[in-house]
Design a protein around this motif. Structure first.
Motif, PDB file in Angstrom:
ATOM      1  N   ALA A   1     -26.732  48.692   5.294  1.00 16.94           N
ATOM      2  CA  ALA A   1     -26.764  47.778   4.153  1.00 16.94           C
ATOM      3  C   ALA A   1     -28.157  47.225   3.918  1.00 16.94           C
ATOM      4  O   ALA A   1     -28.528  46.864   2.806  1.00 16.94           O
ATOM      5  N   ALA A   2     -28.951  47.153   4.983  1.00 20.00           N
ATOM      6  CA  ALA A   2     -30.303  46.590   4.836  1.00 20.00           C
ATOM      7  C   ALA A   2     -31.291  47.618   4.289  1.00 20.00           C
ATOM      8  O   ALA A   2     -32.343  47.263   3.783  1.00 20.00           O
ATOM      9  N   ARG A   3     -30.921  48.934   4.436  1.00 15.93           N
ATOM     10  CA  ARG A   3     -31.867  49.960   4.000  1.00 15.93           C
ATOM     11  C   ARG A   3     -32.225  49.876   2.519  1.00 15.93           C
ATOM     12  O   ARG A   3     -33.390  50.005   2.164  1.00 15.93           O
ATOM     13  N   PRO A   4     -31.271  49.706   1.586  1.00 16.34           N
ATOM     14  CA  PRO A   4     -31.651  49.585   0.174  1.00 16.34           C
ATOM     15  C   PRO A   4     -32.611  48.434  -0.093  1.00 16.34           C
ATOM     16  O   PRO A   4     -33.538  48.553  -0.896  1.00 16.34           O
ATOM     17  N   GLY A   5     -32.423  47.309   0.604  1.00 14.78           N
ATOM     18  CA  GLY A   5     -33.341  46.181   0.427  1.00 14.78           C
ATOM     19  C   GLY A   5     -34.738  46.507   0.897  1.00 14.78           C
ATOM     20  O   GLY A   5     -35.721  46.168   0.233  1.00 14.78           O
ATOM     21  N   ARG A   6     -34.850  47.213   2.061  1.00 19.38           N
ATOM     22  CA  ARG A   6     -36.178  47.595   2.554  1.00 19.38           C
ATOM     23  C   ARG A   6     -36.831  48.597   1.616  1.00 19.38           C
ATOM     24  O   ARG A   6     -38.034  48.524   1.352  1.00 19.38           O
ATOM     25  N   ALA A   7     -36.024  49.534   1.082  1.00 21.56           N
ATOM     26  CA  ALA A   7     -36.584  50.521   0.145  1.00 21.56           C
ATOM     27  C   ALA A   7     -37.090  49.846  -1.120  1.00 21.56           C
ATOM     28  O   ALA A   7     -38.155  50.204  -1.651  1.00 21.56           O
ATOM     29  N   ARG A   8     -36.343  48.852  -1.594  1.00 23.06           N
ATOM     30  CA  ARG A   8     -36.772  48.146  -2.799  1.00 23.06           C
ATOM     31  C   ARG A   8     -38.060  47.380  -2.556  1.00 23.06           C
ATOM     32  O   ARG A   8     -38.970  47.368  -3.388  1.00 23.06           O
TER      33      ARG A   8
ATOM     34  N   ARG B   1     -40.318  48.129  -0.341  1.00 19.16           N
ATOM     35  CA  ARG B   1     -41.380  49.118  -0.205  1.00 19.16           C
ATOM     36  C   ARG B   1     -41.859  49.592  -1.582  1.00 19.16           C
ATOM     37  O   ARG B   1     -43.049  49.723  -1.820  1.00 19.16           O
ATOM     38  N   GLN B   2     -40.920  49.823  -2.494  1.00 12.88           N
ATOM     39  CA  GLN B   2     -41.289  50.238  -3.843  1.00 12.88           C
ATOM     40  C   GLN B   2     -42.084  49.152  -4.562  1.00 12.88           C
ATOM     41  O   GLN B   2     -43.056  49.435  -5.277  1.00 12.88           O
TER      42      GLN B   2
ATOM     43  N   LEU C   1     -49.610  47.708  -5.254  1.00 15.27           N
ATOM     44  CA  LEU C   1     -50.811  48.392  -4.776  1.00 15.27           C
ATOM     45  C   LEU C   1     -51.483  49.168  -5.911  1.00 15.27           C
ATOM     46  O   LEU C   1     -52.706  49.151  -6.050  1.00 15.27           O
ATOM     47  N   PHE C   2     -50.688  49.831  -6.737  1.00 12.78           N
ATOM     48  CA  PHE C   2     -51.249  50.541  -7.881  1.00 12.78           C
ATOM     49  C   PHE C   2     -51.772  49.573  -8.941  1.00 12.78           C
ATOM     50  O   PHE C   2     -52.729  49.886  -9.663  1.00 12.78           O
ATOM     51  N   LEU C   3     -51.145  48.403  -9.057  1.00 14.11           N
ATOM     52  CA  LEU C   3     -51.587  47.412 -10.039  1.00 14.11           C
ATOM     53  C   LEU C   3     -52.791  46.605  -9.564  1.00 14.11           C
ATOM     54  O   LEU C   3     -53.426  45.923 -10.368  1.00 14.11           O
ATOM     55  N   ALA C   4     -53.101  46.683  -8.287  1.00 14.95           N
ATOM     56  CA  ALA C   4     -54.158  45.848  -7.716  1.00 14.95           C
ATOM     57  C   ALA C   4     -55.508  45.995  -8.425  1.00 14.95           C
ATOM     58  O   ALA C   4     -56.161  44.986  -8.715  1.00 14.95           O
ATOM     59  N   PRO C   5     -55.990  47.214  -8.735  1.00 19.79           N
ATOM     60  CA  PRO C   5     -57.288  47.307  -9.433  1.00 19.79           C
ATOM     61  C   PRO C   5     -57.294  46.592 -10.780  1.00 19.79           C
ATOM     62  O   PRO C   5     -58.256  45.893 -11.116  1.00 19.79           O
ATOM     63  N   THR C   6     -56.205  46.741 -11.553  1.00 18.46           N
ATOM     64  CA  THR C   6     -56.133  46.072 -12.851  1.00 18.46           C
ATOM     65  C   THR C   6     -56.062  44.564 -12.680  1.00 18.46           C
ATOM     66  O   THR C   6     -56.732  43.809 -13.403  1.00 18.46           O
TER      67      THR C   6
END
Length: 321
Positions: free
Chosen positions: A25-32, A34-35, A41-46
């Motif tokens: 049950a905790a895996r979906p929360g960790r995946a979210r 992580r996403q 991280l991709f938005l960091a430069p902007t």
């Protein structure tokens, strides 16, 4: 027939859930999470770009608007509260009149001329062949530098220039367009409107293409004339595009600086002085960065009020469309 598969399936599902334990049950929360981390991280430069070049200068300008600073040592910044704003609107100050008044008149004149001219030209282009060629020709002033446009028109306005040459050929005396306080501001407004017609034409021609041709065919069958068709069909259906052009042109006029600097430098006297030019003078001419920053925030409030006043019109027209 009794379905014996459903109870077995339900029991197997329950057993699988018990065997998996709480970690499943905790895996979906960790995946979210992580996403989300990858997205930031991709938005960091902007975000870093906006922080360095937008939010930090904005905060520093707000600090300066309530301080006295000559632009050299940061240690010399002296807080003065709202004194800079009070100085802008004090008796004898030229910021409200003529600077802010000129700014509003400049923006309003640009909107009226550019909107009228672009509607007429876009309507004519919509009825011609080689429409792409005509749109390109009218768009050329947009890609030309403001310095080039300003200098060309400045020489055309000279007593021996092209404009006065045409007036003299028509039997009219020469006019000191940029030297007379009464004609200097309207003369620059004409240039600003001429230079911005190209972008407005692109928007309006796109709006004209979206008008269904069946409306024009029905009007023609009813015997409606060109003027009636334009007033009853074209203009109402072109309203969203007209509002967009109106708002963008008005905001551009409020922030105008380069063209006036090239053509008149705010003269003669303060006849063409506008808010952006006044900020430049206060900061780089007089070394009064506090007053310049306060003027910038006053102009920001004017732009914000104009934008918020236009938003209900955009929403209503968008819903009607």
């Amino acid at each position: 027939m009794v379905n014996t598969l459903a109870p077995r399936t339900a029991g197997r599902t329950a057993r699988d859930a018990r065997d998996a334990g709480p970690g499943a049950a905790a895996r979906p929360g960790r995946a979210r999470r992580r996403q989300t981390a990858v997205a930031y991280l991709f938005l960091a430069p902007t975000l870093l770009f906006f922080a360095v070049f937008l939010f930090l200068p904005l905060g520093f300008a707000l600090l300066l608007s309530m301080s006295r600073w000559t632009g050299f040592e940061l240690a010399d910044i002296e807080p003065v509260g709202l004194d800079n704003f009070a100085r802008l609107f004090a008796d004898g100050s030229t910021f409200l009149t003529p600077v802010l008044t000129n700014t509003l008149l400049y923006a309003l004149g640009t909107v009226v001329l550019a909107l009228t001219g672009s509607v007429v030209v876009a309507t004519c282009i919509d009825k011609l062949r080689f429409q792409g060629l005509w749109r390109t020709l009218y768009f050329l002033p947009i890609v030309t530098t403001v310095v080039a446009v300003g200098n060309v028109w400045k020489y055309m306005y000279e007593p021996g220039g092209l404009v006065n040459g045409v007036l003299n050929a028509l039997g009219v005396g020469s006019v000191a367009f940029l030297q007379d306080p009464g004609t200097a501001l309207p003369s620059v407004v004409v240039v600003q409107a001429w230079a911005s017609v190209g972008s407005a034409i692109l928007v309006l021609t796109a709006g004209l293409k979206s008008v269904p041709r069946s409306y024009y065919e029905a009007a023609e069958l009813d015997g409606a004339g060109p003027v009636t068709v334009f007033l009853r069909i074209t203009l109402p259906l072109l309203r969203p595009s007209l509002l967009f052009v109106c708002v963008t042109q008005f905001l551009t006029g409020l922030q105008s600086f380069a063209l006036i600097t090239v053509m008149t430098k705010g003269g003669p006297g303060d006849a063409t002085a506008v808010a952006a030019l006044e900020m430049y003078r206060q900061a780089f001419g007089y070394g009064d960065w506090g007053t310049a920053s306060a003027a910038a925030f006053v102009l920001f409030l004017v732009v914000l009020v104009v934008t918020l006043a236009q938003l209900p019109l955009f929403r209503r027209e968008g819903e009607d469309a």
